[in-house]
Design a protein around this motif. Sequence first.
Motif, PDB file in Angstrom:
ATOM      1  N   LEU A 188      -1.457  11.226  62.877  1.00 54.94           N
ATOM      2  CA  LEU A 188      -1.050  11.690  64.199  1.00 54.94           C
ATOM      3  C   LEU A 188      -0.876  13.199  64.117  1.00 54.94           C
ATOM      4  O   LEU A 188      -0.167  13.693  63.238  1.00 54.94           O
ATOM      5  N   GLU A 189      -1.491  13.934  65.038  1.00 54.43           N
ATOM      6  CA  GLU A 189      -1.503  15.392  64.948  1.00 54.43           C
ATOM      7  C   GLU A 189      -0.862  16.002  66.192  1.00 54.43           C
ATOM      8  O   GLU A 189      -1.215  15.653  67.330  1.00 54.43           O
ATOM      9  N   TYR A 190       0.077  16.921  65.959  1.00 54.68           N
ATOM     10  CA  TYR A 190       0.796  17.593  67.041  1.00 54.68           C
ATOM     11  C   TYR A 190       0.749  19.097  66.808  1.00 54.68           C
ATOM     12  O   TYR A 190       1.235  19.588  65.785  1.00 54.68           O
ATOM     13  N   GLY A 191       0.171  19.845  67.756  1.00 49.98           N
ATOM     14  CA  GLY A 191       0.171  21.287  67.667  1.00 49.98           C
ATOM     15  C   GLY A 191       1.517  21.865  68.056  1.00 49.98           C
ATOM     16  O   GLY A 191       2.332  21.209  68.740  1.00 49.98           O
ATOM     17  N   LEU A 192       1.773  23.110  67.648  1.00 50.54           N
ATOM     18  CA  LEU A 192       3.034  23.751  67.998  1.00 50.54           C
ATOM     19  C   LEU A 192       3.224  23.785  69.511  1.00 50.54           C
ATOM     20  O   LEU A 192       4.350  23.648  70.010  1.00 50.54           O
ATOM     21  N   ASP A 193       2.120  23.925  70.244  1.00 48.40           N
ATOM     22  CA  ASP A 193       2.253  23.985  71.695  1.00 48.40           C
ATOM     23  C   ASP A 193       2.733  22.664  72.294  1.00 48.40           C
ATOM     24  O   ASP A 193       3.226  22.621  73.419  1.00 48.40           O
ATOM     25  N   TYR A 194       2.630  21.554  71.542  1.00 49.54           N
ATOM     26  CA  TYR A 194       3.186  20.276  71.996  1.00 49.54           C
ATOM     27  C   TYR A 194       4.717  20.353  72.043  1.00 49.54           C
ATOM     28  O   TYR A 194       5.361  19.773  72.917  1.00 49.54           O
ATOM     29  N   PHE A 195       5.300  21.073  71.082  1.00 48.98           N
ATOM     30  CA  PHE A 195       6.756  21.160  70.987  1.00 48.98           C
ATOM     31  C   PHE A 195       7.339  22.384  71.705  1.00 48.98           C
ATOM     32  O   PHE A 195       8.509  22.393  72.074  1.00 48.98           O
ATOM     33  N   GLN A 196       6.519  23.431  71.875  1.00 46.74           N
ATOM     34  CA  GLN A 196       7.052  24.766  72.121  1.00 46.74           C
ATOM     35  C   GLN A 196       7.900  24.879  73.380  1.00 46.74           C
ATOM     36  O   GLN A 196       8.873  25.630  73.411  1.00 46.74           O
ATOM     37  N   ARG A 197       7.571  24.137  74.420  1.00 47.43           N
ATOM     38  CA  ARG A 197       8.308  24.302  75.662  1.00 47.43           C
ATOM     39  C   ARG A 197       9.765  23.881  75.536  1.00 47.43           C
ATOM     40  O   ARG A 197      10.601  24.324  76.322  1.00 47.43           O
ATOM     41  N   PHE A 198      10.084  23.025  74.566  1.00 49.72           N
ATOM     42  CA  PHE A 198      11.480  22.671  74.319  1.00 49.72           C
ATOM     43  C   PHE A 198      12.141  23.644  73.338  1.00 49.72           C
ATOM     44  O   PHE A 198      13.286  23.456  72.946  1.00 49.72           O
ATOM     45  N   GLU A 199      11.391  24.677  72.929  1.00 50.10           N
ATOM     46  CA  GLU A 199      11.883  25.762  72.071  1.00 50.10           C
ATOM     47  C   GLU A 199      12.652  25.249  70.847  1.00 50.10           C
ATOM     48  O   GLU A 199      13.822  25.599  70.634  1.00 50.10           O
ATOM     49  N   PRO A 200      12.022  24.428  70.007  1.00 48.04           N
ATOM     50  CA  PRO A 200      12.711  24.018  68.770  1.00 48.04           C
ATOM     51  C   PRO A 200      12.932  25.230  67.877  1.00 48.04           C
ATOM     52  O   PRO A 200      12.043  26.071  67.720  1.00 48.04           O
ATOM     53  N   LEU A 201      14.114  25.327  67.298  1.00 48.92           N
ATOM     54  CA  LEU A 201      14.390  26.428  66.381  1.00 48.92           C
ATOM     55  C   LEU A 201      13.745  26.190  65.029  1.00 48.92           C
ATOM     56  O   LEU A 201      13.307  27.127  64.364  1.00 48.92           O
ATOM     57  N   THR A 202      13.691  24.927  64.605  1.00 51.98           N
ATOM     58  CA  THR A 202      13.220  24.604  63.266  1.00 51.98           C
ATOM     59  C   THR A 202      12.198  23.480  63.323  1.00 51.98           C
ATOM     60  O   THR A 202      12.045  22.792  64.347  1.00 51.98           O
ATOM     61  N   VAL A 203      11.519  23.282  62.196  1.00 50.79           N
ATOM     62  CA  VAL A 203      10.595  22.154  62.086  1.00 50.79           C
ATOM     63  C   VAL A 203      11.337  20.840  62.269  1.00 50.79           C
ATOM     64  O   VAL A 203      10.834  19.897  62.885  1.00 50.79           O
ATOM     65  N   GLY A 204      12.551  20.749  61.752  1.00 50.92           N
ATOM     66  CA  GLY A 204      13.343  19.533  61.928  1.00 50.92           C
ATOM     67  C   GLY A 204      13.578  19.203  63.381  1.00 50.92           C
ATOM     68  O   GLY A 204      13.493  18.042  63.800  1.00 50.92           O
ATOM     69  N   ASP A 205      13.896  20.220  64.192  1.00 49.37           N
ATOM     70  CA  ASP A 205      14.084  19.996  65.623  1.00 49.37           C
ATOM     71  C   ASP A 205      12.805  19.470  66.259  1.00 49.37           C
ATOM     72  O   ASP A 205      12.834  18.577  67.120  1.00 49.37           O
ATOM     73  N   ALA A 206      11.655  20.028  65.871  1.00 50.24           N
ATOM     74  CA  ALA A 206      10.376  19.599  66.436  1.00 50.24           C
ATOM     75  C   ALA A 206      10.052  18.156  66.060  1.00 50.24           C
ATOM     76  O   ALA A 206       9.578  17.366  66.890  1.00 50.24           O
ATOM     77  N   LEU A 207      10.318  17.781  64.811  1.00 47.93           N
ATOM     78  CA  LEU A 207       9.947  16.457  64.334  1.00 47.93           C
ATOM     79  C   LEU A 207      10.713  15.346  65.031  1.00 47.93           C
ATOM     80  O   LEU A 207      10.287  14.179  65.019  1.00 47.93           O
ATOM     81  N   ARG A 208      11.834  15.660  65.646  1.00 50.44           N
ATOM     82  CA  ARG A 208      12.613  14.635  66.338  1.00 50.44           C
ATOM     83  C   ARG A 208      11.835  13.986  67.485  1.00 50.44           C
ATOM     84  O   ARG A 208      12.195  12.907  67.951  1.00 50.44           O
ATOM     85  N   ARG A 209      10.780  14.613  67.962  1.00 50.28           N
ATOM     86  CA  ARG A 209      10.002  14.063  69.079  1.00 50.28           C
ATOM     87  C   ARG A 209       8.808  13.238  68.601  1.00 50.28           C
ATOM     88  O   ARG A 209       8.038  12.757  69.428  1.00 50.28           O
ATOM     89  N   THR A 210       8.641  13.069  67.289  1.00 49.18           N
ATOM     90  CA  THR A 210       7.470  12.368  66.769  1.00 49.18           C
ATOM     91  C   THR A 210       7.818  10.937  66.358  1.00 49.18           C
ATOM     92  O   THR A 210       8.978  10.624  66.083  1.00 49.18           O
ATOM     93  N   PRO A 211       6.828  10.039  66.301  1.00 46.29           N
ATOM     94  CA  PRO A 211       7.095   8.619  66.031  1.00 46.29           C
ATOM     95  C   PRO A 211       7.656   8.366  64.634  1.00 46.29           C
ATOM     96  O   PRO A 211       7.237   8.993  63.656  1.00 46.29           O
ATOM     97  N   SER A 212       8.591   7.427  64.576  1.00 44.32           N
ATOM     98  CA  SER A 212       9.129   6.878  63.319  1.00 44.32           C
ATOM     99  C   SER A 212       9.897   7.892  62.482  1.00 44.32           C
ATOM    100  O   SER A 212      10.249   7.607  61.334  1.00 44.32           O
ATOM    101  N   VAL A 213      10.195   9.086  63.007  1.00 40.92           N
ATOM    102  CA  VAL A 213      10.972  10.072  62.258  1.00 40.92           C
ATOM    103  C   VAL A 213      12.437   9.911  62.625  1.00 40.92           C
ATOM    104  O   VAL A 213      12.832  10.121  63.781  1.00 40.92           O
ATOM    105  N   ALA A 214      13.238   9.548  61.642  1.00 40.76           N
ATOM    106  CA  ALA A 214      14.679   9.394  61.827  1.00 40.76           C
ATOM    107  C   ALA A 214      15.405  10.403  60.944  1.00 40.76           C
ATOM    108  O   ALA A 214      14.834  10.955  59.992  1.00 40.76           O
TER     109      ALA A 214
END
Length: 787
Positions: free
Chosen positions: A60-86
């Motif tokens: 499963l591939e997600y570009g930074l622009d998939y996350f960017q509008r929610f302005e994640p500060l870190t990679v951890g913040d971004a990963l919270r929106r991806t499947p099966s990541v707890a």
Amino acid sequence: MRIRMSKAALLSAAMVLGAAAQAQAQEASGDERNVTTAEDLVIQGEIIYRNRAEATPPVLEYGLDYFQRFEPLTVGDALRRTPSVAFLSDINESDGVRLRGLDPAYTQILINGEQVPGSGADSGAFGNGADGAFFVDRIPAELIERVEIVRSQSANRSGDALAGAVNIVLRDSYSLDGGYVRAGVLHFENDSRWGEVLGAVWGGEALGGRVLVGFNMIDRHNAKDKFSQRFDDNPALGGTLDNTEIQTDVRDGTDYSANFSYIVDAGPGELTLEGFLVQTDRYEDEDSIEYDLGVVANPNILTVNSNDVDINQTSYALNGRYNFPMAGGETRLRLGYAHFETEEDEFENEIEYLRDAVVFPEADRFTRDLIAYEVDDNEFSARLAHEREVGGADLQFGLDYQRKERDIFAGEGRFRNNILAGSAVLDASNTTLPYTGGVVFSEPTITANPGGDNTIERTRLDPYAQLNGSVGAWSWEAGLRYETTDVEIEDRTTATTTENDYTTWLPSAHLRLDVTENDRLSFSIARTIRNPSFNFLSPALLETQLGDNDFIGNPDLNPETAWGLDVGYERRLGRTGVIGLNFFYRDVSDLIEIFNTGLIGSEDGDGILNNGIDDAFLYSARNTGDGEVWGVEFDLSAPLTFIGMENTGVFLNYSWLDSSVDDDFGSRRFNSQAESVLNVGFIQDLPTWRSSFGVTYSQQGDAFGRVVGEEIVTSYGANLEAFVEHRFTERFVLRLTGSNLLDESKDEEFEKYVYFDSQAAQSIDDEYELETETSGPVFQLIGRYAF
């Protein structure tokens, strides 16, 4: 007291070492590269969805622009929106990735397709060993180009990915043409503090090639409130309240990072030089008051505690890669060096009251603990690989080398003194000392803990071969990796050296069937590995580590291995949407579990086992039995074009997760595996107004964990994030985002036991504790300007 390694130390070590593990070759046709302009990166003219990866393995591939509008500060913040990541983190933090809900050591973190070494230390209680764990909550999201969730392993990657892998692809000098500045403020609602965010990135032609340079500064602040109640038994079974604790936990710091990438044609090939620097300054301040019988009043104060940690850390990495044609194919040579050092100074002051009949403010005893943790780490890595066409298929083969040398010091010292009657009121946060009132104070001397002064050397040499091809609607990949690992642990506290080595064959195979232009099926099978933690290998005796029981490591442990199966279906929806369903199963062998040796422990009351008089035992670790992990994963990312709402994008992913393993007390799930992970949300674009807004709702299922001496259930409330943006010009956008808008809580239920028999009978003989943690919403106002 147990030494604890801070998240900052774990993170920065792993981040920089990850930078040392550099990219696999970028596949390009001639000199054609897709270079994104700064304006396109800053101003998003349309909603971005999950990419449909064309790789044969399930990705499963997600570009930074998939996350960017929610302005994640870190990679951890971004990963919270991806499947099966707890995550099993504190509120408003995202540290160790728990892919498919499993312990972070089961998830492989890759940077640019290469393995990122972990911390080399356990996190938390035994059973959560995390040698391979990698903390992602300090990696600035601005550094990434995309994130890939790799569900099944391939031979050209290190095999320690039982749960799967997260591949963080960093920007290189071909990722950006132009530059932008990102600046803004953060507001932390819980204590009304403000912070700053500042960053700049530029990429373009220079020095005869292409260059990218970047800098980021993030103020990190998290003020948490905790409330604990402790009972002599479960109150539902008639337990009575013993005490209550009210705690504040404030974590304050600043993360600085800088990176560069330089790519230039050199001779017949292409040379890439990259570097990364990170500096972390962090201070953690915990203060608590414990009240007798749960009555929150001064006469009932039992203890006043102040526990602070000062963390300073510097890390850097330098890497080079050269790709060139040879013998009818392409050869890749990569060399990397990384260094990090960290120093943590911690003190814990505790004042006790009610040890006699005189209540607060007269203190009865003062205890001061000093804790030191230092790491000096050096790592060398290399890869030699060749790729060529053979009989219509693509053949890859190569050799990976890694040598890691880490010096660790973990020690503590204690001063304790009973206070004479009539002494002055004490301030637990005071570190100047001495106190008045008859206290003769002496600053404690720090000495190494058992096993706490050591050097760890690990050497790996892993050859691999992989073949890829396609026939009609079928694409396939087959590979084999042979991993060799040598570990040497010099324990200076016991003047012993422990060596361990093992080898493992790791085959993998993947099939993809394009049923139609829009529909595809995928089938994957792969063998993976999990190496034993260093604490489990060390022969040092650790007293009272499991309740009143002792623990000693086992140098002869073998790694865990697992056969994994993934079966998936994916369908393209319109031009940009995608929907997918995946089933996974893992059959784990040689599972590492703690067991009772039957030998007497240091805290046994009378030196006679099993007579009911304060029995205590010696525990160790062994390879025992098997375990199983399985689940179903669903994800949807698409516009609502089919109902005429092409400017509305929705996403939904839900994972149902389960597992089974037997321990000394019966059957359970893998420790702290979340039962489910849900993310759902939408983005609404308003082209006429040059504006957008969106919402994300997340919910993680309960997680149960059990080790000797403790059982815990962790529950999280729901999390809500939202953003609104306005595009003022073609070069400037302003976004307001809010996270933790529902004021999510983390609730933990502890059942604590002193003796094995009590835990086996589920008869609490220590305490039952309920703890709730909250942190409050966080708001960001971020502006981006492209130039």
